[in-house]
Design an enzyme around this catalytic site. Structure first.
Site, mmCIF file in Angstrom:
data_model
loop_
_atom_site.group_PDB
_atom_site.id
_atom_site.type_symbol
_atom_site.label_atom_id
_atom_site.label_comp_id
_atom_site.label_asym_id
_atom_site.label_seq_id
_atom_site.Cartn_x
_atom_site.Cartn_y
_atom_site.Cartn_z
ATOM 1 C CG ASP A 99 3.407 -27.606 -30.543
ATOM 2 O OD1 ASP A 99 4.516 -28.067 -30.848
ATOM 3 O OD2 ASP A 99 2.594 -28.207 -29.814
ATOM 4 C CD GLU A 121 0.171 -32.002 -33.662
ATOM 5 O OE1 GLU A 121 0.909 -31.207 -33.059
ATOM 6 O OE2 GLU A 121 0.453 -33.204 -33.811
ATOM 7 C CD GLU A 135 6.824 -26.711 -26.738
ATOM 8 O OE1 GLU A 135 6.474 -26.249 -25.618
ATOM 9 O OE2 GLU A 135 7.941 -27.218 -26.932
ATOM 10 C CG HIS A 213 11.588 -33.327 -25.251
ATOM 11 N ND1 HIS A 213 10.636 -34.292 -25.438
ATOM 12 C CD2 HIS A 213 11.160 -32.237 -25.935
ATOM 13 C CE1 HIS A 213 9.678 -33.823 -26.207
ATOM 14 N NE2 HIS A 213 9.954 -32.581 -26.519
ATOM 15 N NE ARG A 215 12.838 -23.936 -24.105
ATOM 16 C CZ ARG A 215 13.220 -24.566 -25.206
ATOM 17 N NH1 ARG A 215 12.554 -25.640 -25.623
ATOM 18 N NH2 ARG A 215 14.274 -24.163 -25.880
ATOM 19 C CG HIS A 246 15.733 -34.368 -26.562
ATOM 20 N ND1 HIS A 246 16.589 -33.335 -26.865
ATOM 21 C CD2 HIS A 246 14.598 -34.119 -27.257
ATOM 22 C CE1 HIS A 246 15.990 -32.505 -27.714
ATOM 23 N NE2 HIS A 246 14.771 -32.963 -27.969
HETATM 24 C C1 UD1 Z 1 12.005 -28.725 -29.740
HETATM 25 C C2 UD1 Z 1 10.640 -28.046 -29.753
HETATM 26 C C3 UD1 Z 1 9.632 -28.885 -28.988
HETATM 27 C C4 UD1 Z 1 9.620 -30.315 -29.473
HETATM 28 C C5 UD1 Z 1 11.031 -30.875 -29.469
HETATM 29 C C6 UD1 Z 1 11.025 -32.246 -30.083
HETATM 30 C C7 UD1 Z 1 10.594 -25.589 -29.743
HETATM 31 C C8 UD1 Z 1 10.622 -24.384 -28.909
HETATM 32 N N1 UD1 Z 1 10.712 -26.756 -29.093
HETATM 33 O O1 UD1 Z 1 12.451 -28.730 -28.392
HETATM 34 O O2 UD1 Z 1 8.343 -28.336 -29.131
HETATM 35 O O3 UD1 Z 1 8.800 -31.081 -28.623
HETATM 36 O O4 UD1 Z 1 11.879 -30.025 -30.251
HETATM 37 O O5 UD1 Z 1 12.153 -32.983 -29.741
HETATM 38 O O6 UD1 Z 1 10.476 -25.513 -30.937
HETATM 39 N N2 UD1 Z 1 20.102 -30.778 -30.047
HETATM 40 C C9 UD1 Z 1 21.148 -31.415 -30.687
HETATM 41 N N3 UD1 Z 1 20.882 -32.124 -31.827
HETATM 42 C C10 UD1 Z 1 19.646 -32.255 -32.331
HETATM 43 C C11 UD1 Z 1 18.584 -31.629 -31.657
HETATM 44 C C12 UD1 Z 1 18.832 -30.885 -30.522
HETATM 45 O O7 UD1 Z 1 22.291 -31.334 -30.274
HETATM 46 O O8 UD1 Z 1 19.469 -32.914 -33.359
HETATM 47 C C13 UD1 Z 1 20.391 -29.983 -28.832
HETATM 48 C C14 UD1 Z 1 21.056 -28.616 -29.153
HETATM 49 O O9 UD1 Z 1 21.980 -28.300 -28.156
HETATM 50 C C15 UD1 Z 1 19.863 -27.654 -29.090
HETATM 51 C C16 UD1 Z 1 19.053 -28.274 -27.969
HETATM 52 O O10 UD1 Z 1 19.170 -29.682 -28.149
HETATM 53 O O11 UD1 Z 1 20.253 -26.326 -28.847
HETATM 54 C C17 UD1 Z 1 17.606 -27.878 -27.889
HETATM 55 O O12 UD1 Z 1 16.947 -27.990 -29.141
HETATM 56 P P1 UD1 Z 1 15.608 -27.120 -29.418
HETATM 57 O O13 UD1 Z 1 15.066 -27.445 -30.754
HETATM 58 O O14 UD1 Z 1 15.888 -25.698 -29.113
HETATM 59 O O15 UD1 Z 1 14.625 -27.595 -28.280
HETATM 60 P P2 UD1 Z 1 13.943 -28.997 -28.001
HETATM 61 O O16 UD1 Z 1 13.921 -29.161 -26.523
HETATM 62 O O17 UD1 Z 1 14.559 -30.039 -28.825
HETATM 63 N N1 UDP Z 2 10.847 -40.614 -31.367
HETATM 64 C C1 UDP Z 2 11.862 -41.226 -32.103
HETATM 65 N N2 UDP Z 2 12.995 -41.605 -31.454
HETATM 66 C C2 UDP Z 2 13.183 -41.413 -30.122
HETATM 67 C C3 UDP Z 2 12.156 -40.769 -29.387
HETATM 68 C C4 UDP Z 2 11.009 -40.374 -30.042
HETATM 69 O O1 UDP Z 2 11.725 -41.437 -33.309
HETATM 70 O O2 UDP Z 2 14.228 -41.798 -29.599
HETATM 71 C C5 UDP Z 2 9.618 -40.195 -32.058
HETATM 72 C C6 UDP Z 2 8.304 -40.590 -31.409
HETATM 73 O O3 UDP Z 2 7.902 -41.881 -31.822
HETATM 74 C C7 UDP Z 2 7.357 -39.501 -31.855
HETATM 75 C C8 UDP Z 2 8.256 -38.288 -31.975
HETATM 76 O O4 UDP Z 2 9.600 -38.779 -32.018
HETATM 77 O O5 UDP Z 2 6.821 -39.769 -33.145
HETATM 78 C C9 UDP Z 2 8.065 -37.385 -30.800
HETATM 79 O O6 UDP Z 2 9.097 -36.461 -30.731
HETATM 80 P P1 UDP Z 2 9.440 -35.675 -29.415
HETATM 81 O O7 UDP Z 2 9.018 -36.460 -28.237
HETATM 82 O O8 UDP Z 2 10.871 -35.297 -29.540
HETATM 83 O O9 UDP Z 2 8.584 -34.344 -29.585
HETATM 84 P P2 UDP Z 2 7.073 -33.958 -29.239
HETATM 85 O O10 UDP Z 2 6.175 -34.940 -29.883
HETATM 86 O O11 UDP Z 2 6.953 -33.942 -27.750
HETATM 87 O O12 UDP Z 2 6.943 -32.590 -29.781
#
Ligand code: UD1
Ligand code: UDP
Length: 384
Positions: A99, A121, A135, A213, A215, A246
């Site tokens: 999602d 999923e 999501e 993490h 929003r 995160h």
């Molecule tokens: C995204 C997904 C969320 C998922 C989460 C998993 C959307 C809208 N959200 O949220 O559903 O649960 O990923 O973790 O698709 N960043 C880094 N390095 C990385 C990753 C992220 O620096 O490798 C930082 C960046 O500043 C980026 C911010 O995190 O802009 C947010 O990343 P983003 O993918 O927009 O949102 P998540 O909160 O990670």
């Molecule tokens: N995970 C990981 N390292 C971490 C935290 C989470 O590998 O430090 C794994 C976790 O086991 C799960 C997935 O990341 O399989 C979940 O990701 P996240 O919580 O970022 O996203 P969500 O599932 O909420 O979309």
């Protein structure tokens, strides 16, 4: 020889890659498919970490991530690249997972090109379009464009049926995250992150793993979670908190401000998947707002407190593996105390069976696709 069925598998974020990896592996090992792994690069380091762990290299990476990206920036930056790659590769099927913004936009771009969309999923619903944001809406929209809906559980299938999704397009598979999890859990596992060996050595303490993490939890709710950890530590309970934070700066600012240097708290960067999974199996309790962790923890016998007001994963709550507690510090402290001090309640939660999967979801998806495209004659049995 017949032309192979071309499948473009899309990933963008950490959880998508973890949950898509076993599907990619299954399809690559099957005759009759040509698999193209396309990353939007919505995540950078956190995605690279997972792909390396599963020994996967994207065939193409759009590298769209920017710091503090907005939702619409993700969409706008991903569309041209997705469109171009689909035009070049000409997939028969685009497979998306979950999602995220990546999953939703890849599904929409494929639909606009009249390419079939398979949704891994499918059918999770919280019933509240603002929680989780965005999501819940991403996945509802995906159910409108998807041609094949791989629902992880019967509950997810029932949500799709209630929305008048074609029953013939739905197949219940189990969640592929359990397939991924079972490949990395080892009783004699040695952690890569040295801080974890240290955090796990101390005797006579209970350990709580924390991740957050979403929003909805940015800002004050995140500070409340930190406050709850500090209150529990101050109350004298022998506890240790381990929190892989995160990479989102919005999350890091609050967590580091509140918890850096607090005795009893281990803050780490995001952990490599096998470290995180094996850590989960060695802690006493998990506090999380993560979707994937809610699904994984019941396989490891660890109770979960879900740091959210609603969940699209009611199965874990119904099975008594999880409790939905929100983020208010007082409640979090009270429920944590109860679970850690009342051994009957703890045992009940830890003993709950995992309702999310059995480790064979990606095989079911692979077999279903082989059957759907006429490569085998027998339709596989669904996850029961
Ligand atoms: C995204 C997904 C969320 C998922 C989460 C998993 C959307 C809208 N959200 O949220 O559903 O649960 O990923 O973790 O698709 N960043 C880094 N390095 C990385 C990753 C992220 O620096 O490798 C930082 C960046 O500043 C980026 C911010 O995190 O802009 C947010 O990343 P983003 O993918 O927009 O949102 P998540 O909160 O990670
Ligand atoms: N995970 C990981 N390292 C971490 C935290 C989470 O590998 O430090 C794994 C976790 O086991 C799960 C997935 O990341 O399989 C979940 O990701 P996240 O919580 O970022 O996203 P969500 O599932 O909420 O979309």
């Amino acid at each position: 020889m017949a032309k192979p069925i071309k499948v473009a598998c899309i990933v963008g974020t950490r959880p998508e890659a973890i949950k898509m990896a076993p599907v990619v592996r299954d399809l690559k090992a099957r005759d009759g498919f040509e698999v193209f792994l396309l990353s939007t690069g919505q995540h950078k380091e956190m995605l690279a970490q997972v792909l390396a762990a599963f020994d996967l290299t994207p065939d193409h990476d759009l590298e769209i991530m920017t710091e503090r990206q907005t939702l619409n920036q993700i969409l706008a930056r991903a569309i041209p690249g997705l469109d171009q790659v689909f035009a070049q590769f000409q997939p028969n099927l685009v497979l998306v997972q979950g999602d995220t913004s990546t999953a939703f936009i890849a599904g929409l771009v494929a639909f606009n090109r009249r390419i079939k969309v398979g949704h891994v999923e499918a059918g999770l619903r919280s019933g509240d379009k603002w929680q989780p944001f965005p999501e819940e809406v991403n996945r509802r929209l995906l159910s409108v464009v998807a041609d094949l809906n791989f629902a992880p559980t019967p509950t997810a299938r029932d949500y799709l049926l209630r929305e008048a999704v074609d029953p013939g397009s739905i197949f219940v598979t189990g969640n592929t995250v359990i397939d991924a999890l079972l490949t990395v859990i080892k009783p004699d596992y040695r952690f890569r992150e040295s801080l974890l060996e240290e955090a796990l050595q101390e005797h006579g303490v209970k350990r709580i793993l924390v991740t957050a993490h979403r929003r909805e939890n940015w800002g004050e709710p995140m500070a409340e979670i930190c406050q709850a950890a500090k209150s529990l530590l101050a109350s004298g309970l022998p506890l240790r908190f381990i929190w892989p934070v995160h990479l989102n700066p919005v999350v890091r600012e609050v967590v580091h401000r509140e918890l850096s240097g607090v005795s009893g708290v281990y803050l780490t960067d995001p952990l490599e998947y096998s470290d995180l999974a094996n850590l989960m199996s060695r802690v006493d309790l998990i506090w999380t707002d993560s979707g994937g962790i809610q699904e994984e923890a019941p396989s490891l016998g660890v109770p979960i407190l879900v740091l959210r007001e609603v969940t699209e994963r009611p199965e874990g709550v119904a099975a008594k593996a999880a409790r939905l507690v929100g983020t208010e510090a007082g409640r979090l402290v009270q429920v944590t105390r109860t679970i850690l001090t009342q051994s009957d309640e703890y045992r009940r939660m830890a003993a709950a069976a995992n309702p999310y999967g059995d480790g064979a979801a990606s095989r079911r998806i692979g077999e279903y696709l082989a059957w759907y495209y006429g490569l085998i004659s027998e339709k596989p049995l669904p996850f029961a």
